[in-house]
Design a protein around this motif. Sequence first.
Motif, PDB file in Angstrom:
ATOM      1  N   ASP A   1       0.840  -1.206   0.000  1.00 48.83           N
ATOM      2  CA  ASP A   1       0.000   0.000   0.000  1.00 48.83           C
ATOM      3  C   ASP A   1       0.875   1.256   0.000  1.00 48.83           C
ATOM      4  N   ASP A   2       1.908   1.256   0.819  1.00 46.74           N
ATOM      5  CA  ASP A   2       2.830   2.403   0.861  1.00 46.74           C
ATOM      6  C   ASP A   2       3.517   2.599  -0.492  1.00 46.74           C
ATOM      7  N   TYR A   3       3.894   1.490  -1.121  1.00 46.79           N
ATOM      8  CA  TYR A   3       4.525   1.558  -2.440  1.00 46.79           C
ATOM      9  C   TYR A   3       3.564   2.180  -3.463  1.00 46.79           C
ATOM     10  N   VAL A   4       2.320   1.731  -3.468  1.00 41.67           N
ATOM     11  CA  VAL A   4       1.334   2.259  -4.424  1.00 41.67           C
ATOM     12  C   VAL A   4       1.164   3.762  -4.228  1.00 41.67           C
ATOM     13  N   ALA A   5       1.036   4.185  -2.976  1.00 42.13           N
ATOM     14  CA  ALA A   5       0.901   5.622  -2.690  1.00 42.13           C
ATOM     15  C   ALA A   5       2.150   6.373  -3.172  1.00 42.13           C
TER      16      ALA A   5
ATOM     17  N   ALA B   1       4.769   9.840  -7.104  1.00 49.31           N
ATOM     18  CA  ALA B   1       5.953  10.012  -7.949  1.00 49.31           C
ATOM     19  C   ALA B   1       5.579  10.283  -9.398  1.00 49.31           C
ATOM     20  N   VAL B   2       4.441   9.785  -9.833  1.00 45.08           N
ATOM     21  CA  VAL B   2       4.010  10.002 -11.213  1.00 45.08           C
ATOM     22  C   VAL B   2       3.922  11.499 -11.514  1.00 45.08           C
ATOM     23  N   VAL B   3       3.477  12.277 -10.553  1.00 48.89           N
ATOM     24  CA  VAL B   3       3.399  13.731 -10.732  1.00 48.89           C
ATOM     25  C   VAL B   3       4.796  14.292 -11.002  1.00 48.89           C
ATOM     26  N   GLN B   4       5.781  13.843 -10.234  1.00 45.35           N
ATOM     27  CA  GLN B   4       7.160  14.284 -10.441  1.00 45.35           C
ATOM     28  C   GLN B   4       7.695  13.804 -11.788  1.00 45.35           C
TER      29      GLN B   4
ATOM     30  N   ALA C   1      -0.076   0.243 -10.826  1.00 46.42           N
ATOM     31  CA  ALA C   1      -0.203   0.548  -9.394  1.00 46.42           C
ATOM     32  C   ALA C   1      -1.675   0.610  -8.992  1.00 46.42           C
ATOM     33  N   ILE C   2      -2.498   1.191  -9.849  1.00 45.50           N
ATOM     34  CA  ILE C   2      -3.935   1.250  -9.568  1.00 45.50           C
ATOM     35  C   ILE C   2      -4.519  -0.150  -9.511  1.00 45.50           C
TER      36      ILE C   2
ATOM     37  N   CYS D   1      -6.262   2.005  -2.356  1.00 50.63           N
ATOM     38  CA  CYS D   1      -5.122   2.815  -1.936  1.00 50.63           C
ATOM     39  C   CYS D   1      -4.796   3.866  -2.996  1.00 50.63           C
ATOM     40  N   ALA D   2      -4.814   3.471  -4.253  1.00 53.11           N
ATOM     41  CA  ALA D   2      -4.540   4.407  -5.348  1.00 53.11           C
ATOM     42  C   ALA D   2      -5.605   5.496  -5.390  1.00 53.11           C
ATOM     43  N   TYR D   3      -6.858   5.108  -5.249  1.00 55.03           N
ATOM     44  CA  TYR D   3      -7.960   6.071  -5.252  1.00 55.03           C
ATOM     45  C   TYR D   3      -7.803   7.075  -4.114  1.00 55.03           C
TER      46      TYR D   3
END
Length: 169
Positions: free
Chosen positions: A67-71, A76-79, A148-149, A155-157
Amino acid sequence: MLKKFKFFVKSSNEQSIMQMLNDAKKICYTLVTGKLSNLNIQNYTYDISIAVRELGLDKELVTQLVDDYVAQVIKAVVQFEDYLATLHISKDNHNDLDYTAFRELAHKNLGVARNLRIKDAEILLYELMKEDDLEYLFACLEALKVCAIILRPKCAYDTLKLIEVKSSL
């Protein structure tokens, strides 16, 4: 009265999560059978028991780490997108392309994916570290996001909603 309202909000969230998951699956299928077919990840399904066994951790802890990895990846996708935009501008201006920050971010996330034995993410992040074609990198980034979703939809949502709320402040 409030209980009824909470039920509708919960139902709406579940519908939103399912819609997001279905959209992610469609995008993922298109990418991994098209532009990214060379990666052979179209039939990949994460098996948490492998990480539990190899890491010697209990399933609950590995679940929390995933869950932490997905978040982390969703954030990170934004970066990554910012870095890709900068690279596109440099390319359009015929400047040298500096992939350093982009690749460092990929390397950071690759370590986590390797530790948790998330094979599709490992492959995609490795591609992000070594490739120079900006369109291909964008496809890999999109695949990473939808994978990841698919891995942890709720968690992604929740992470996407948190990003949305923070950006509106």
